[in-house]
Scaffold this motif. Structure first.
Motif, PDB file in Angstrom:
ATOM      1  N   HIS A 161       0.931  -1.082   0.325  1.00  0.00           N
ATOM      2  CA  HIS A 161      -0.047  -0.416   0.166  1.00  0.00           C
ATOM      3  C   HIS A 161       0.683   1.606   0.713  1.00  0.00           C
ATOM      4  CE1 HIS A 161       0.725   0.254   4.144  1.00  0.00           C
ATOM      5  NE2 HIS A 161       0.042   1.759   4.196  1.00  0.00           N
ATOM      6  N   ASN A 162       2.294   1.145   0.884  1.00  0.00           N
ATOM      7  CA  ASN A 162       2.171   2.495   0.595  1.00  0.00           C
ATOM      8  C   ASN A 162       3.359   2.534  -1.061  1.00  0.00           C
ATOM      9  OD1 ASN A 162       3.007   3.049   3.269  1.00  0.00           O
ATOM     10  ND2 ASN A 162       4.353   1.852   3.896  1.00  0.00           N
TER      11      ASN A 162
ATOM     12  N   GLU B 274       6.297  -4.581  -8.783  1.00  0.00           N
ATOM     13  CA  GLU B 274       5.778  -5.096  -7.698  1.00  0.00           C
ATOM     14  C   GLU B 274       6.187  -6.488  -8.336  1.00  0.00           C
ATOM     15  OE1 GLU B 274       4.371  -5.857  -4.507  1.00  0.00           O
ATOM     16  OE2 GLU B 274       4.378  -7.680  -3.951  1.00  0.00           O
ATOM     17  N   GLY B 275       6.928  -7.273  -7.195  1.00  0.00           N
ATOM     18  CA  GLY B 275       6.809  -8.955  -7.419  1.00  0.00           C
ATOM     19  C   GLY B 275       6.533 -10.277  -7.055  1.00  0.00           C
TER      20      GLY B 275
ATOM     21  N   ALA C  85       0.972  -6.817   1.882  1.00  0.00           N
ATOM     22  CA  ALA C  85       0.303  -6.907   3.809  1.00  0.00           C
ATOM     23  C   ALA C  85      -0.659  -6.794   3.835  1.00  0.00           C
ATOM     24  CB  ALA C  85       1.279  -6.458   5.169  1.00  0.00           C
TER      25      ALA C  85
ATOM     26  N   SER D  69      -3.177  -8.248   7.324  1.00  0.00           N
ATOM     27  CA  SER D  69      -3.184  -7.903   7.951  1.00  0.00           C
ATOM     28  C   SER D  69      -4.598  -7.662   7.982  1.00  0.00           C
ATOM     29  CB  SER D  69      -3.045  -6.457   7.462  1.00  0.00           C
ATOM     30  OG  SER D  69      -3.027  -5.644   6.229  1.00  0.00           O
ATOM     31  N   TYR D  70      -5.491  -6.474   8.986  1.00  0.00           N
ATOM     32  CA  TYR D  70      -6.913  -7.127   9.156  1.00  0.00           C
ATOM     33  C   TYR D  70      -8.061  -5.981   9.239  1.00  0.00           C
ATOM     34  CZ  TYR D  70      -5.645  -7.667  14.091  1.00  0.00           C
ATOM     35  OH  TYR D  70      -4.516  -7.258  14.920  1.00  0.00           O
ATOM     36  N   VAL D  71      -7.125  -5.059  10.434  1.00  0.00           N
ATOM     37  CA  VAL D  71      -8.060  -3.410  10.133  1.00  0.00           C
ATOM     38  C   VAL D  71      -7.403  -2.184  10.194  1.00  0.00           C
ATOM     39  CG1 VAL D  71      -9.364  -4.573  12.353  1.00  0.00           C
ATOM     40  CG2 VAL D  71      -7.522  -3.914  13.078  1.00  0.00           C
TER      41      VAL D  71
ATOM     42  N   VAL E 188      12.849  -7.223  -8.093  1.00  0.00           N
ATOM     43  CA  VAL E 188      13.625  -6.292  -8.904  1.00  0.00           C
ATOM     44  C   VAL E 188      14.885  -7.087  -8.035  1.00  0.00           C
ATOM     45  CG1 VAL E 188      14.352  -3.891  -7.925  1.00  0.00           C
ATOM     46  CG2 VAL E 188      12.408  -3.789  -8.763  1.00  0.00           C
TER      47      VAL E 188
ATOM     48  N   GLN F 234      19.899  -5.106  -2.645  1.00  0.00           N
ATOM     49  CA  GLN F 234      19.101  -5.097  -3.965  1.00  0.00           C
ATOM     50  C   GLN F 234      20.286  -2.967  -4.185  1.00  0.00           C
ATOM     51  OE1 GLN F 234      15.230  -3.446  -4.005  1.00  0.00           O
ATOM     52  NE2 GLN F 234      14.451  -4.992  -4.372  1.00  0.00           N
TER      53      GLN F 234
ATOM     54  N   HIS G 215       8.003  -3.831   9.410  1.00  0.00           N
ATOM     55  CA  HIS G 215       9.313  -3.637   8.459  1.00  0.00           C
ATOM     56  C   HIS G 215       9.835  -3.927   9.617  1.00  0.00           C
ATOM     57  CE1 HIS G 215       7.722  -3.596   4.285  1.00  0.00           C
ATOM     58  NE2 HIS G 215       7.188  -4.278   4.296  1.00  0.00           N
TER      59      HIS G 215
ATOM     60  N   SER H  36       7.167   0.454   5.623  1.00  0.00           N
ATOM     61  CA  SER H  36       6.702   0.654   7.307  1.00  0.00           C
ATOM     62  C   SER H  36       7.876   0.698   8.566  1.00  0.00           C
ATOM     63  CB  SER H  36       6.006  -0.042   7.223  1.00  0.00           C
ATOM     64  OG  SER H  36       5.021  -0.638   6.661  1.00  0.00           O
TER      65      SER H  36
ATOM     66  N   GLY I  55       1.805  -0.047  10.377  1.00  0.00           N
ATOM     67  CA  GLY I  55       0.294  -0.233   9.887  1.00  0.00           C
ATOM     68  C   GLY I  55       0.225   0.803   8.630  1.00  0.00           C
ATOM     69  N   VAL I  56      -1.606  -0.019   8.440  1.00  0.00           N
ATOM     70  CA  VAL I  56      -1.522   0.667   6.790  1.00  0.00           C
ATOM     71  C   VAL I  56      -2.000   1.766   6.791  1.00  0.00           C
ATOM     72  CG1 VAL I  56      -3.694  -0.374   4.941  1.00  0.00           C
ATOM     73  CG2 VAL I  56      -1.766  -1.634   6.815  1.00  0.00           C
TER      74      VAL I  56
HETATM   75  C1  LIG Z   1      -0.118 -10.362  10.133  1.00  0.00           C
HETATM   76  C2  LIG Z   1      -0.020  -8.962   9.728  1.00  0.00           C
HETATM   77  C3  LIG Z   1      -1.452  -8.399  10.800  1.00  0.00           C
HETATM   78  C4  LIG Z   1      -1.430  -6.975  10.321  1.00  0.00           C
HETATM   79  N1  LIG Z   1      -2.129  -6.041  11.085  1.00  0.00           N
HETATM   80  C5  LIG Z   1      -2.757  -4.756  10.970  1.00  0.00           C
HETATM   81  C6  LIG Z   1      -3.741  -4.320  10.795  1.00  0.00           C
HETATM   82  O1  LIG Z   1      -4.712  -4.977  11.433  1.00  0.00           O
HETATM   83  N2  LIG Z   1      -4.008  -2.996  10.835  1.00  0.00           N
HETATM   84  C7  LIG Z   1      -2.406  -2.355  10.051  1.00  0.00           C
HETATM   85  O2  LIG Z   1      -2.596  -0.937  10.129  1.00  0.00           O
HETATM   86  N3  LIG Z   1      -1.262  -2.882  10.054  1.00  0.00           N
HETATM   87  C8  LIG Z   1      -1.255  -4.018  10.073  1.00  0.00           C
HETATM   88  N4  LIG Z   1      -0.060  -4.477   9.882  1.00  0.00           N
HETATM   89  C9  LIG Z   1       0.687  -3.983   9.147  1.00  0.00           C
HETATM   90  C10 LIG Z   1       0.301  -3.856   8.298  1.00  0.00           C
HETATM   91  O3  LIG Z   1      -0.070  -4.346   7.142  1.00  0.00           O
HETATM   92  C11 LIG Z   1       2.363  -3.531   7.593  1.00  0.00           C
HETATM   93  O4  LIG Z   1       2.777  -2.655   8.245  1.00  0.00           O
HETATM   94  C12 LIG Z   1       1.894  -2.622   6.233  1.00  0.00           C
HETATM   95  O5  LIG Z   1       0.597  -2.956   5.084  1.00  0.00           O
HETATM   96  C13 LIG Z   1       3.282  -2.380   5.059  1.00  0.00           C
HETATM   97  O6  LIG Z   1       3.237  -1.899   3.993  1.00  0.00           O
HETATM   98  P1  LIG Z   1       4.544  -1.332   3.091  1.00  0.00           P
HETATM   99  O7  LIG Z   1       4.068  -0.875   1.415  1.00  0.00           O
HETATM  100  O8  LIG Z   1       4.747  -0.617   3.932  1.00  0.00           O
HETATM  101  O9  LIG Z   1       5.048  -2.971   3.028  1.00  0.00           O
HETATM  102  P2  LIG Z   1       4.654  -4.395   2.397  1.00  0.00           P
HETATM  103  O10 LIG Z   1       3.099  -4.404   2.374  1.00  0.00           O
HETATM  104  O11 LIG Z   1       5.002  -5.272   2.854  1.00  0.00           O
HETATM  105  O12 LIG Z   1       5.027  -4.246   1.154  1.00  0.00           O
HETATM  106  C14 LIG Z   1       5.749  -4.371   0.190  1.00  0.00           C
HETATM  107  C15 LIG Z   1       5.714  -4.966  -1.204  1.00  0.00           C
HETATM  108  O13 LIG Z   1       7.010  -4.997  -2.361  1.00  0.00           O
HETATM  109  C16 LIG Z   1       6.803  -6.223  -2.602  1.00  0.00           C
HETATM  110  N5  LIG Z   1       8.393  -6.681  -2.359  1.00  0.00           N
HETATM  111  C17 LIG Z   1       8.921  -7.157  -1.699  1.00  0.00           C
HETATM  112  N6  LIG Z   1      10.196  -7.689  -2.679  1.00  0.00           N
HETATM  113  C18 LIG Z   1      10.405  -7.040  -3.677  1.00  0.00           C
HETATM  114  C19 LIG Z   1      11.280  -6.899  -4.686  1.00  0.00           C
HETATM  115  N7  LIG Z   1      12.148  -7.537  -4.123  1.00  0.00           N
HETATM  116  N8  LIG Z   1      10.809  -6.871  -6.063  1.00  0.00           N
HETATM  117  C20 LIG Z   1       9.803  -6.138  -6.102  1.00  0.00           C
HETATM  118  N9  LIG Z   1       8.282  -6.096  -5.077  1.00  0.00           N
HETATM  119  C21 LIG Z   1       9.235  -6.415  -4.452  1.00  0.00           C
HETATM  120  C22 LIG Z   1       6.452  -7.540  -1.156  1.00  0.00           C
HETATM  121  O14 LIG Z   1       5.653  -8.025  -2.333  1.00  0.00           O
HETATM  122  C23 LIG Z   1       5.278  -6.400  -1.143  1.00  0.00           C
HETATM  123  O15 LIG Z   1       4.055  -6.054  -2.079  1.00  0.00           O
HETATM  124  C24 LIG Z   1       0.014  -6.230   9.552  1.00  0.00           C
HETATM  125  C25 LIG Z   1       0.936  -6.691   8.860  1.00  0.00           C
HETATM  126  C26 LIG Z   1       0.882  -8.076   9.497  1.00  0.00           C
HETATM  127  C27 LIG Z   1       1.933  -8.925   8.876  1.00  0.00           C
END
Ligand SMILES: Cc1cc2nc3c(=O)[nH]c(=O)nc-3n(C[C@H](O)[C@H](O)[C@H](O)COP(=O)(O)OP(=O)(O)OC[C@H]3O[C@@H](n4cnc5c(N)ncnc54)[C@H](O)[C@@H]3O)c2cc1C
Length: 552
Positions: free
Chosen positions: A18-19, A38-39, A46, A65-67, A276, A315, A480, A512, A519-520
């Motif tokens: 989402h970030n 996106e890989g 998440a 993640s769920y809420v 990547v 990387q 993260h 994150s 968090g989301v």
């Molecule tokens: C079990 C669980 C429950 C959670 N519950 C909650 C909740 O209820 N509420 C909340 O707010 N937060 C929750 N979180 C935390 C939240 O989901 C994360 O902090 C957030 O989604 C991370 O977002 P991001 O975009 O920073 O990273 P990510 O969502 O990790 O996205 C990174 C992306 O990069 C991709 N990627 C990785 N390596 C490569 C590469 N080499 N090349 C290209 N792409 C690559 C991955 O596939 C992924 O899609 C939860 C997390 C987990 C795991």
């Protein structure tokens, strides 16, 4: 930023979580020709909705993640997310049934009912609740705006860094001695010690301690867990309600899809199965990326949103980075011992304390397995001693109490966010042990709701190994990187680089693992895009590309 030849973009975003999608949406909105790589075969990272049971594709779960809580109204408004499908059902109360009988419900914004509920366990605690809520609200007023603040480069003597530090200090000049003391307590105390200062009933303290240990490699008696509680309590899903949590219709993947749709509408391109392998570095500047199939793509701005170990150590490589930065990333703490269990249910849990399997208010919020702080601490200590918890902690939710899109009529999805297994379970699948752990988790709920076990149609278990291998959550940490004190604010992800810039010119970082994550909430992606856009504008103004190396 202008369009260019094939394979060349103005901006490349690494990671379609989402970030990454938020960063892409803002970059594309600014006019940059933007590509998201996106890989996986699916965006969201998440924040994903998936159908984990091939023989029952009619059930969908928010697999990790769920809420929702922390997505700021600014992002929702700028990207017009409701038009793209962002729709939140506010959650019902926190609910815990107790093995000794009875239950407690706590409401986000109903002081009168909270007083009634807490009075069942302690009249003194019931009277303390309004003061506790006011205390937390006061702290949220200080901490909430900090989430949207770019941390200053503390310790640097560069004029720009000094002025940013002074500006932050000036903004907080109104803080009095008491408030600073309260913030200090929050930052340094364990949630258990903090709650002991306020409350007496084990049931009430258990209920209030849950947010202090979510996603944390720490039990409630560990210093720093008071802050984790605050981080999860200052959220705002966009309706202005403090600490209100909600379910996205269609699961968390629908949040990512809404952001992706906004990004695409602004012209961003999203490429799936595009892993990547390397960031191209030339003359201390990020110039593009190489995919694992060998394809090379170029851009003057790269925004990375993957885990810091992947982003920097895998990387880019140590040879292109300052040694102390490399050490900081190597020392980055990224454990949590979380196991996500997703269940398809034929009926709702029928709790002995609040009978009936028809939909009732206590099914609509969090359905916890955290009866006391000591229960949670025991679960953590088991894992710290190298065993999965004998009686795990769980933050459960049943999104289908509101959301009818996830499962067939009459059935339900239950999501159990559980802790803890040993931190090194990210290194091996531990499949059989995870099955046994899940059996024990289900047994714990079954003691409180005797129809529970028999109601389970399907179960899906995501342990730390799968989180790392499939989703790139190194060490299984859900953010993260841990939200421990030494990894917050100006230290996230490393001192000198908390402003969403990195040691390499042209490379920005918005996962994150930066300030305001995890968090989301989209804030890291938003800030990284803003930093990139600001630097591009400044470079255009000065007619040159400025050096953005920050450490002094
Ligand atoms: C079990 C669980 C429950 C959670 N519950 C909650 C909740 O209820 N509420 C909340 O707010 N937060 C929750 N979180 C935390 C939240 O989901 C994360 O902090 C957030 O989604 C991370 O977002 P991001 O975009 O920073 O990273 P990510 O969502 O990790 O996205 C990174 C992306 O990069 C991709 N990627 C990785 N390596 C490569 C590469 N080499 N090349 C290209 N792409 C690559 C991955 O596939 C992924 O899609 C939860 C997390 C987990 C795991």
């Amino acid at each position: 930023m202008a369009a260019a030849q094939a394979g060349t973009y103005d901006a490349i975003v690494v990671g379609g979580g989402h970030n990454g999608l938020v960063a892409a949406a803002y970059l594309a909105r600014s006019g940059a020709r933007t590509l998201v790589l996106e890989g996986r075969g699916k965006t969201g990272g998440a924040a994903t909705t998936e159908a984990p049971w091939p023989d029952a594709p009619e059930f969908e779960v928010t697999r990790l993640s769920y809420v929702m809580s922390l997505l700021p109204p600014t992002i929702i408004k700028d990207l017009e997310l409701p038009r793209h499908g962002y729709k939140i059902f506010p959650m019902g109360p926190y609910y815990q049934a107790f093995p000794e009988g009875g239950s407690i419900k706590l409401y986000a914004d109903d002081a009168r009912r909270n007083h009634e509920e807490v009075s069942k366990w302690s009249k003194k605690d019931a009277d303390a609740m309004p003061r506790w809520d006011a205390w937390l609200a006061g702290l949220a007023e200080v901490l909430g705006p900090l989430l949207l603040t770019v941390p200053p480069n503390l310790g640097s003597r560069k004029p720009r860094d000094l002025s940013e530090t002074l500006r932050l200090a000036w903004r907080h000049r109104g803080l009095d001695v008491r408030t600073i003391a309260d913030v200090t307590r929050l930052m340094t105390m364990s949630i258990a010690d903090l709650l002991d200062d306020w409350f007496e009933s084990p049931q009430v303290k258990g209920a209030l301690a849950v947010n202090g240990v979510i996603g944390t490699w720490a039990g409630p008696f560990e210093p720093g867990t008071a802050y984790v509680m605050a981080h999860h309590s200052i959220g705002d899903v966009g309706d202005g309600h403090l600490g209100n949590w909600g379910f996205q219709e269609g699961g968390m993947g629908a949040v990512s899809s809404a952001i992706e749709s906004a990004a695409r509408e602004h012209g961003a391109e999203v490429r799936l199965n595009a892993r990547v392998a390397k960031v191209i570095v030339e003359n201390d500047r990020a110039r593009g990326v190489v995919l694992d199939n060998g394809d090379e793509l170029r851009a003057s701005v790269i925004v990375s949103t993957v885990h810091p170990r992947i982003a920097f150590l895998d990387q880019i490589g140590r040879e292109h980075l300052p040694p102390d930065f490399v050490t900081d990333i190597e020392h980055w703490k990224t454990r949590s011992g979380v196991v996500k269990i997703n269940l398809a249910l034929s009926e709702l849990p029928d709790f002995t304390a609040d009978p009936g399997s028809q939909l009732q208010e206590h099914h609509t919020g969090s359905v916890e397995m955290a009866p006391t702080m000591e229960y949670m601490e025991r679960a953590f200590q088991d894992a710290r001693e190298g065993r999965p918890a004998a009686r795990p902690f769980s933050d459960g939710v049943i999104p289908t109490a509101f959301d009818k899109t996830l499962s067939p009529e009459g059935t339900h999805i239950m999501s159990l966010f559980t802790q803890w297994v040993p931190q090194d379970w990210s290194e091996q699948p531990h499949t059989a042990e995870l099955e046994a752990y899940t059996d024990r988790m289900i047994d714990c709920y079954n003691e409180l709701a005797p129809n529970f076990k028999a109601s389970i149609l399907h179960r899906d278990i995501v342990g730390p190994y799968e989180m790392e291998q499939e989703y790139g959550l190194v060490g299984g940490n859900i953010f993260h990187g841990e939200l421990s004190l030494e990894q917050l604010f100006h230290m996230r992800p490393a001192p000198g680089y908390a402003d969403y810039r990195t040691p390499l010119r042209g490379l920005y970082y918005g996962s994150s693992a930066t300030h305001a994550g995890g968090g989301v909430c989209g804030i890291p992606g938003w800030q990284a895009a803003r930093a990139a856009i600001a630097d591009q504008k400044a470079a255009k103004r000065s007619g040159s590309v400025r050096r953005l190396t920050r450490r002094s």
